[in-house]
Design a protein around this motif. Sequence first.
Motif, short mmCIF file in Angstrom:
data_model
loop_
_atom_site.label_atom_id
_atom_site.label_comp_id
_atom_site.label_asym_id
_atom_site.label_seq_id
_atom_site.Cartn_x
_atom_site.Cartn_y
_atom_site.Cartn_z
N ASP A 129 0.83 -1.22 0.00
CA ASP A 129 0.00 0.00 0.00
C ASP A 129 0.86 1.26 0.00
OD1 ASP A 129 -2.23 -1.45 -0.16
OD2 ASP A 129 -2.46 -1.66 2.03
N ARG A 172 -6.97 0.20 -2.51
CA ARG A 172 -5.67 -0.21 -1.94
C ARG A 172 -5.14 -1.43 -2.72
NH1 ARG A 172 -4.84 -0.08 4.06
NH2 ARG A 172 -4.76 -2.33 3.96
N PRO A 206 -9.54 3.30 0.50
CA PRO A 206 -8.70 3.86 1.57
C PRO A 206 -9.43 5.02 2.24
CG PRO A 206 -7.90 4.61 -0.54
CD PRO A 206 -9.07 3.71 -0.84
N LYS A 216 -2.97 -1.37 9.07
CA LYS A 216 -2.79 0.07 8.78
C LYS A 216 -1.29 0.31 8.52
CE LYS A 216 -6.85 2.12 9.81
NZ LYS A 216 -7.49 3.17 9.00
N ASP A 235 -4.18 4.29 5.39
CA ASP A 235 -4.57 3.10 4.62
C ASP A 235 -3.73 3.01 3.34
OD1 ASP A 235 -7.77 4.19 5.56
OD2 ASP A 235 -6.69 2.45 6.38
#
Lengths: 140, 314, 205, 281, 658
Positions: free
Chosen positions: E350, E373, E380, E467, E486
């Motif tokens: 990510d 993502r 996100p 996260k 995110d």
Amino acid sequence: MSLDWQPKIVGFTCNWCSYAGADLAGTSRMSYPASVRIIRVPCSGRINPVFVIRAFQRGADGVLVAGCHPGDCHYSTGNMYARRRFLIARRFMEYLGMDPARLEIHWISASEGQKFQEVIKNMTDRIHAMGPNRKMREIL
Amino acid sequence: MNDLREQLKEAVASAFSQGRVRSFVCLERGFYPFATMPAILHSGSDADRVEIGLADAPLLAKYLLDMPKPAGIVVRSCDALGVSRLIRDRRVKREDLYIISISCPGVVDTAKIPMSMHRITALEKAGDALIVHTALGPTELPWSSVLLDRCLACVSGAASTDADVVLDDGRGKPPAPVDYSEIDEVEHMAPDERYAMWEKEFAKCIRCFACRNACPACSCRKCSLDLPEPEWLSRAVILPEQFMFHFTRAYHVAGRCVGCGECERACPVGLPLMKLNRKFTRDIETLFGVDDARIPRDVEVLGTFLPDDPEEFC
Amino acid sequence: MNHLNLSRYEGEWLSFAQTVEAEGGKKVLSCYQCGKCSAGCPLSFAMEQQPHQVMRMVQLGLSDRALQSPTIWRCAGCFTCTTRCPRGVDIAGVMSALRVIALARNVRTSRRAQAFHKVFLSLIKRYGRINEFELVVRYKLASMNLFQDLDLGLRMFMQGKLKPPRGIAGVRQVRALFRHEKGGGKRSGLRLLPGLQLTRHREGV
Amino acid sequence: MGYAYYPGCSLHGTAKEYDMSSRACLDFLGIQYRELPDWSCCGASSAHSVDHTLAVSLPARNLTLAEQMNLPLMTPCAACYSRLRGAHHALRSDPGLAKKVLTVLGSEYKGRYEPLSILDVLYQYGPEAVGEKVTKKLKELRVACYYGCLLLRPPDYAKFDDPENPGKMERLVETTGASAVDWPHRTECCGASLSLSDTKLVVSLATSIVDMAVRHGAECIVTACPMCQANLDMRQRGRTKLPVYYVTELLGLAFGLEPKRLGLTTHMVNAISLLRAKQLA
Amino acid sequence: MIRVGVFVCWCGSNIAGTVDVGKVAEEAARIPGVVHVEQNKYTCSDPGQDSIRKAIKEHRLDRVVVAACSPRMHENTFRKCAASAGLNPYLVEMANIREHCSWVHSDMSVSTPKAVDIVRRAVAKVKRCVPLHPSTIPVEKRALVIGGGIAGIQAALDIAEAGYDVTVVEREPTIGGRMAQLDKTFPTLDCSSCILTPKMVDAASHPGIRILTYAEVEEISGYVGNFEVRVRKRARSVDEARCTACGICILKCPTSRDSEFNMGLGTRKAIYMPFPQAVPNKPTIDREICRHFTAGKCGICQKVCPSGAVDFSQEDQVLTEKFGAVVAATGATQFSVEVYGEYGYGRYPDVITGLELERLISSTGPTDGKIRRPSDGKIPKTVVFIKCVGSRDENKGYPYCSKACCMYTAKHAILLKEKIPSASAYVFYMDVRAGGKDYEEFYKRSQEMGTRYVRGRVSRIYPLDGKLIVQGEDTLLGERVEVEADLVVLAAAMVPQPDAPEMARKLGISYNQYGFFSEAHPKLRPVETNTAGVFLAGTCQGPKDIPETVAQASAAAAKVISLFAKSELSTNPNVASVDESLCSGCLWCSNVCPYKAIEEKIITERAGKETVTRTVASVNTGLCQGCGACTVACRDGAMNLLGFTNEQILAEVEALCL
């Protein structure tokens, strides 16, 4: 030899790279000893090793030959011939007894103002330590 | 030995008779019975003046420049290098030449015979020795101790194949490696010591230019050092100008000198000029990977480059 | 108006930064306050002045603020900042340079940290090696914080980890290193607290 | 050829387990080493933070002694490793300082050998070769490898591994059969020498590191630095306590050596109970 | 007797500040041959040039030395000035007492004697100058544009509009370049393909423009007006005439790989079109992965192709053509951010770069314009943008600023809010550089839409419970901050193409230490290079945004058009010249001539009674570029270089060494 003796260095620089590098050192206000006097030639391939002997004859204490980095020459091959010529010419001058440090050959590009400054500073310090050149020289 | 001379005489005579040549350069008897000197023949009838030349035979290549073409020449392998040098420098054309090549056991350098010349009556090669006939009788000297310097590093004694007529009696001197120890000696001296040595040598030079005239690589129509403007070399015979002359002469023949040593032999004051030329030759061989820089090439060494030439300048 | 008058620091503007660079804080003047050092510093949560703010003080020549800031004694020398600085500034080096200058100028802050370093170095000078038992004892005396870690100390003692001090043969050579670098010859004696002056110890063990 | 073994002050004191386990592993693997006779303190924690000449001269004494023995200097302690390499780097790059320091020591230093950490030595021996020597696989032991700072930083002289994304300790630990957990705080600092002067800071750092390891499923932490081990072992105040091993202790176990001989009995957080639970000791 | 005039310039205080110009003038007057010395505060200004013209007429000067700045700056200015006063322009020589003297030596007692030496050198050289007259060479009125991005397209269109033929050579299978990968463009947020595709179609349909895609320039030789360029057009394996772009082959093709166009986020087939609006709108077979070429199997595309356009036997075509001018528009690329181990690009899916986000936003992208993502395809909620990744970083990246990232990051923040209104955007920045027209207002708009700008650089990113914890510092607050993100977008630096140095060598131009092509003068000649006839456009010359790129492209086109406006080009008269009386015809000079400008010439002359023919060297002044390598190869001293003759250089050495 008086302390503030300033060595006299004749600098052959090629118009497209090393001369432009010297200009850049100027525009960036980089100070360096006032020992070098520059002669502009179109390409390092134009510099005849006999000019170097003539410079020492007439009283130069050091000679700088500067060109573009191999591969960057504006005329594509000028510095390649210069490299061959000065590889053997410099050895021959040492063979004749000239101190090796008095002739320096460097590749300086148009964006290397700082390198030009360093080359002149180092060369001036080295030659200042050796004193004026007595060899092959007309004693006026 | 004589049959080679007979064959040579016949070849020269037939060259003239077949009209292949208008002039011919060879050796003939010199002032001493054993010495020879160059001779330019203009008709077949002179053919019997031809000699093989056991001692002090000069390089004949340079005479070709001013001879009426087509011109003939007798070549040992060193002469062949000289002729090839002139052809590569486009000073003569191969088709204007009629080359007769002969094998060569080596040429005696009378300076190396420890006896004054006028007492020698004759010289004779016997096997691996030189018999020196004098009024008091013959003495023998080892053959290799009396040869010319160039013969010690001879490219090959056999008759050169690039010729119109090849006369090879099989007694050619075998090729010998080049010995650069003389150059190493000078290199190991300190700069000031070297400078003092050359200063002493060059002080003797009277600038008679005999070296230039004798050298097959120095074949320019007018030498740039003679030009009044730009005055590369001033007429003053002072030390800096001597350095200028000897630097320029050696640099101009760098990579083209065929190692014949004629310059040194021609120098009236005996300057060690080959010590200068062979420094360039050795450096060219080591730096640019040239196996024998004396042998002329289509493109001369300084007329080309390799991208990965040694890089010493940063 | 109580603005910080920068021109009052005119004299120290460059000289202080140069002193710091001479002491090892390489290229502090090229810091452009990006904050990456403070962002990555494991101890910046416990620092009143963030590392990049200490750099700012050095750049502006605010020598007293920089030297008196407790931050320089909170730095654990973990070099995270120096590794990541986009301008190649050796922030950890600047911090240690400031500590050296603070000691040289006898700036009295973070008594405990200074006491620890003082005791640590004096032990090396005494034995050539650190003896952890004597280090803790001497540090407690010097920092007046007598009751911390007593339980741990006891357990370690029981586990045979706190042995009596043993000097080394070459201790004289180690002491020479101390004398030499203190400007040579002069007796090294850091006055820590008024009156508490480490007496000159007997030669040899 | 062998190495000059430099234990460092803490390995003769509070971190004697590291010394015992290191020697046990070296002996087991047959690596020759001799303790540097009459070694002195490298000045870690204080010298380099308050006095730059001393920071070089103290380790320099040990470097010159080792060079005279013509052996590379090797140390288990990450702090000594950093100081020795820092001095080695300074002596080679700053001739003025080198002259000053070496005249006092009365010896010269050519810097032929790079000072090494014990992990470098194990790597020169070869992780696979170490793996072959493992007799008792530490199956399903989930380990969080903790590098700390001085093995990796500053990068211009501490060169054990990539400062941002190291992996060498994981490979070494996995040769023992244990599984290394991927967790983020592998290179966070533990507070090092502030342990005495600013204890509550070290408590909060150590606790957050251990908590992060717990969150990623680690059952224990492995490190190669006595200061990190001491700080994590003594100062962690998290809900679940994790034992903190030295790399050489785990390796020793995997070689089938006696826990007692490896110093596993003298940890603050009990180091034996986890191993017993996993039938490893 | 040669009458030399020396004009010592003050250059305001640039020279007069550190060189005693009075003393220089006084010393210059004493040099033999100097009949007139003058000082000017600004010699290059109009009054300055007038005083030169007046002095030439008044003092009947036949040589001029201007002691001022570098000849690279104003040699042409003073040559034109002398020509307007009736003096041959090549009888002017400059003494560089500014860049080489006053600007680098502050102590007057040292700089003044050096300035005098420099003037003495110039006078010694100028005395040996001879009048020179440039010859002319024909100009091939066809332009070559290398690179088919927006810069190349714009330049090609402008040149073609002026009525000259243009050939565009593009390495990818389609033109469009970097801009085609963008979705929206700042500051107006108009859609990139809406403004780019029409231009691409114009270029494709313009009669004067020929587009060679999937082609590369292999070699360029020659010089301005007469470049000879060898181009290799790689085989597409699809016959462009027959193909109707129906797309069945693409559908049926079994093999695929990561799509370079989508920055590796999506995939594309072995036979593919980078993006739907590709021009030419024809597919191309990637022979590296196509099973037919790698394993001799498959060939489905050929079977299903309704118009039989797939032709596996197609060969590379190599064509060599002549061009009068070259415009380099080869663009730039994205810094490889893996170097930042602390940000974890490549380890944490990510963490993506700005261009990758651009592909996610773009409707032709892998997610059809929806920001998702890459790890789990979720929307996100919190997106963190990090600026200056690779830029302004001497430690791991490049020290320069990449100029466009501040604005495209603000754009990304705005687009994020439009596509996901509930999302929150953080931007970690050091400075916001919004210097263009409407740029600051665009940044204000991004702030007002709720983008949280945190001033401080991010030190580390690590994953925790799905996260990405972004650790930074708010240097304005003076506190450490953390954001649970995110998605993290790195604004990667703009860096030269990896093969930029090699392309620069082909073009015969120089490049700086990073690989950006060097312009002739950063301020005065930004689109020209030191090699006449080669012009620059776009990011290959340095980081810039689209408005500047288009402006530069039109400027480069203007330069080409003014070059082609003349039917002939006057050549540089500093060419080699042979003294036939000295030349022995060894022709060693022709070996070293890079432009093959020296040929053999047979001359006949009288030698005594007979007439003799011999060969000498002869220089084709059209081809000779004046490098002078032949003069050193010539031992007879027959070959000289006008403007830099042996006499002049020896005289200069003499003058400098007295």
